[in-house]
Write a protein that holds these residues in place. Structure first.
Motif, PDB file in Angstrom:
ATOM      1  N   GLU A  20       0.969  -1.057   0.029  1.00 11.77           N
ATOM      2  CA  GLU A  20      -0.004  -0.010  -0.118  1.00 11.77           C
ATOM      3  C   GLU A  20       0.945   1.158   0.039  1.00 11.77           C
ATOM      4  OE1 GLU A  20      -3.192   2.203   2.758  1.00 11.77           O
ATOM      5  OE2 GLU A  20      -2.621   0.299   3.521  1.00 11.77           O
ATOM      6  N   GLN A  21       1.905   1.196   0.899  1.00  7.15           N
ATOM      7  CA  GLN A  21       3.028   2.538   0.830  1.00  7.15           C
ATOM      8  C   GLN A  21       3.470   2.553  -0.532  1.00  7.15           C
ATOM      9  OE1 GLN A  21       4.762   1.013   4.376  1.00  7.15           O
ATOM     10  NE2 GLN A  21       3.521   2.315   5.620  1.00  7.15           N
ATOM     11  N   LEU A  22       4.028   1.718  -1.190  1.00  7.43           N
ATOM     12  CA  LEU A  22       4.483   1.391  -2.471  1.00  7.43           C
ATOM     13  C   LEU A  22       3.702   2.373  -3.402  1.00  7.43           C
ATOM     14  CD1 LEU A  22       6.899   1.018  -4.418  1.00  7.43           C
ATOM     15  CD2 LEU A  22       5.947  -1.096  -4.713  1.00  7.43           C
ATOM     16  N   GLU A  23       2.146   1.857  -3.246  1.00  6.13           N
ATOM     17  CA  GLU A  23       1.469   2.520  -4.269  1.00  6.13           C
ATOM     18  C   GLU A  23       1.086   3.935  -3.919  1.00  6.13           C
ATOM     19  OE1 GLU A  23      -0.448   1.195  -6.897  1.00  6.13           O
ATOM     20  OE2 GLU A  23       1.064  -0.305  -6.483  1.00  6.13           O
ATOM     21  N   LEU A  37       4.803   3.766 -14.448  1.00  8.76           N
ATOM     22  CA  LEU A  37       4.481   3.402 -13.200  1.00  8.76           C
ATOM     23  C   LEU A  37       4.003   1.980 -12.971  1.00  8.76           C
ATOM     24  CD1 LEU A  37       2.821   6.631 -11.969  1.00  8.76           C
ATOM     25  CD2 LEU A  37       4.690   5.607 -10.948  1.00  8.76           C
ATOM     26  N   GLU A  38       3.222   1.455 -14.051  1.00  5.20           N
ATOM     27  CA  GLU A  38       2.638   0.261 -14.042  1.00  5.20           C
ATOM     28  C   GLU A  38       3.706  -0.956 -13.943  1.00  5.20           C
ATOM     29  OE1 GLU A  38       0.201   0.060 -17.326  1.00  5.20           O
ATOM     30  OE2 GLU A  38      -1.479   1.140 -16.416  1.00  5.20           O
ATOM     31  N   LYS A  39       4.954  -0.549 -14.599  1.00  4.09           N
ATOM     32  CA  LYS A  39       5.984  -1.471 -14.524  1.00  4.09           C
ATOM     33  C   LYS A  39       6.515  -1.798 -13.150  1.00  4.09           C
ATOM     34  CE  LYS A  39       7.196  -0.802 -19.278  1.00  4.09           C
ATOM     35  NZ  LYS A  39       8.350  -0.043 -20.113  1.00  4.09           N
ATOM     36  N   ILE A  40       6.442  -0.629 -12.237  1.00  4.20           N
ATOM     37  CA  ILE A  40       7.151  -0.680 -10.921  1.00  4.20           C
ATOM     38  C   ILE A  40       6.287  -1.508  -9.857  1.00  4.20           C
ATOM     39  CG2 ILE A  40       7.690   0.937  -8.952  1.00  4.20           C
ATOM     40  CD1 ILE A  40       8.014   3.241 -11.033  1.00  4.20           C
ATOM     41  N   ASN A  41       6.942  -2.759  -9.272  1.00  3.59           N
ATOM     42  CA  ASN A  41       6.309  -3.225  -8.328  1.00  3.59           C
ATOM     43  C   ASN A  41       7.379  -3.580  -7.052  1.00  3.59           C
ATOM     44  OD1 ASN A  41       8.316  -4.902  -9.255  1.00  3.59           O
ATOM     45  ND2 ASN A  41       7.158  -6.594 -10.099  1.00  3.59           N
ATOM     46  N   THR A  42       8.366  -2.648  -6.978  1.00  2.00           N
ATOM     47  CA  THR A  42       9.092  -2.866  -5.870  1.00  2.00           C
ATOM     48  C   THR A  42       9.681  -1.390  -5.688  1.00  2.00           C
ATOM     49  OG1 THR A  42      11.135  -3.093  -6.707  1.00  2.00           O
ATOM     50  CG2 THR A  42      10.103  -4.857  -6.358  1.00  2.00           C
ATOM     51  N   GLY A  43      10.174  -1.132  -4.202  1.00  5.44           N
ATOM     52  CA  GLY A  43      10.633   0.062  -3.846  1.00  5.44           C
ATOM     53  C   GLY A  43      11.989   0.411  -4.646  1.00  5.44           C
ATOM     54  N   LEU A  46      11.307   1.700  -8.060  1.00 10.62           N
ATOM     55  CA  LEU A  46      11.141   3.111  -7.930  1.00 10.62           C
ATOM     56  C   LEU A  46      12.154   4.172  -7.714  1.00 10.62           C
ATOM     57  CD1 LEU A  46       8.747   5.462  -8.009  1.00 10.62           C
ATOM     58  CD2 LEU A  46       8.344   4.862  -5.476  1.00 10.62           C
ATOM     59  N   PHE A  47      13.069   3.649  -7.013  1.00 11.83           N
ATOM     60  CA  PHE A  47      14.174   4.337  -6.587  1.00 11.83           C
ATOM     61  C   PHE A  47      15.146   4.490  -7.912  1.00 11.83           C
ATOM     62  CE2 PHE A  47      13.743   2.482  -2.016  1.00 11.83           C
ATOM     63  CZ  PHE A  47      12.520   3.310  -1.660  1.00 11.83           C
ATOM     64  N   GLN A  48      15.218   3.349  -8.598  1.00 13.69           N
ATOM     65  CA  GLN A  48      15.974   3.594  -9.804  1.00 13.69           C
ATOM     66  C   GLN A  48      15.451   4.552 -10.575  1.00 13.69           C
ATOM     67  OE1 GLN A  48      15.653  -0.704 -10.767  1.00 13.69           O
ATOM     68  NE2 GLN A  48      17.726  -1.291 -10.313  1.00 13.69           N
ATOM     69  N   VAL A  49      14.044   4.459 -10.740  1.00  4.32           N
ATOM     70  CA  VAL A  49      13.213   5.338 -11.811  1.00  4.32           C
ATOM     71  C   VAL A  49      13.745   6.815 -11.391  1.00  4.32           C
ATOM     72  CG1 VAL A  49      11.236   6.368 -12.823  1.00  4.32           C
ATOM     73  CG2 VAL A  49      11.753   3.836 -12.694  1.00  4.32           C
TER      74      VAL A  49
END
Length: 189
Positions: A20-23, A37-43, A46-49
């Motif tokens: 939920e926090q990742l979302e 954003l749809e491809k991001i499934n881990t923190g 997200l940090f890489q992006v």
């Protein structure tokens, strides 16, 4: 600190995020684009992006700290702040005597400066983004804003941080009484 140490802090933060926090973090980063954003499934992803978009790096953690606070994870924001503090205060620092003087100057300035701290920050070369970040971290505590401002300045200056530079900046801002107070405190030291 090395890239490995920074990445290990990010990994630790990622591991402590719930789905939920990742979302929520993704929602706060809508400018990334829906498809991405749809491809991001881990923190970590997200940090890489965020790193690729120059919103996150070892010496630029304000954006992520702010996001973590917005999703009610001040503990993780603090973890990142602590990393940045340690990274900033390594070998590239003034000698012990100058650090002691800077600590004294910081206390005097934090006590005396007040609402005009941004003017001093600009004179010391900090940008508005950094100043706004400091303001958001301590919205009601002027002395803490000033301490944070001076910490950021010391980090940016590294071994070149000197009390003389602080006093010159204070005088350039017409904060002569505060500059005099710093000089008096240093003379007693």
């Amino acid at each position: 600190m090395s890239a490995l140490q920074f990445n290990s802090v990010l990994l630790e933060i990622s591991n402590q995020l719930s789905a939920e926090q990742l979302e929520k973090l993704k929602f706060l980063n809508q400018d990334i684009g829906k498809r991405e954003l749809e491809k991001i499934n881990t923190g970590i992803r997200l940090f890489q992006v965020l790193s690729e978009r120059r919103k996150l790096s070892a010496d630029n953690t304000e954006w992520l700290c702010e996001l973590l606070r917005k999703i009610q994870r001040p503990d993780l924001s603090e973890k990142l702040n602590n990393y940045e503090s340690q990274a900033g205060f390594n070998d590239n620092q003034p000698d012990e005597e100058e650090r002691a003087k800077l600590d004294i100057a910081t206390e005097v300035i934090a006590e005396k400066l007040g609402r005009n701290w941004r003017k001093l920050g600009r004179k010391l070369g900090l940008n508005d983004v950094k100043l706004e970040s400091i303001s958001r971290r301590h919205p009601t505590e002027l002395d803490e804003m000033v301490r944070e401002l001076l910490k950021e300045w010391r980090k940016s200056q590294g071994a070149e941080a000197r009390t003389e530079k602080l006093i010159q900046a204070l005088r350039a801002c017409d904060f002569n009484l505060t500059a005099d107070n710093v000089e008096d405190a240093l003379a007693k030291h």
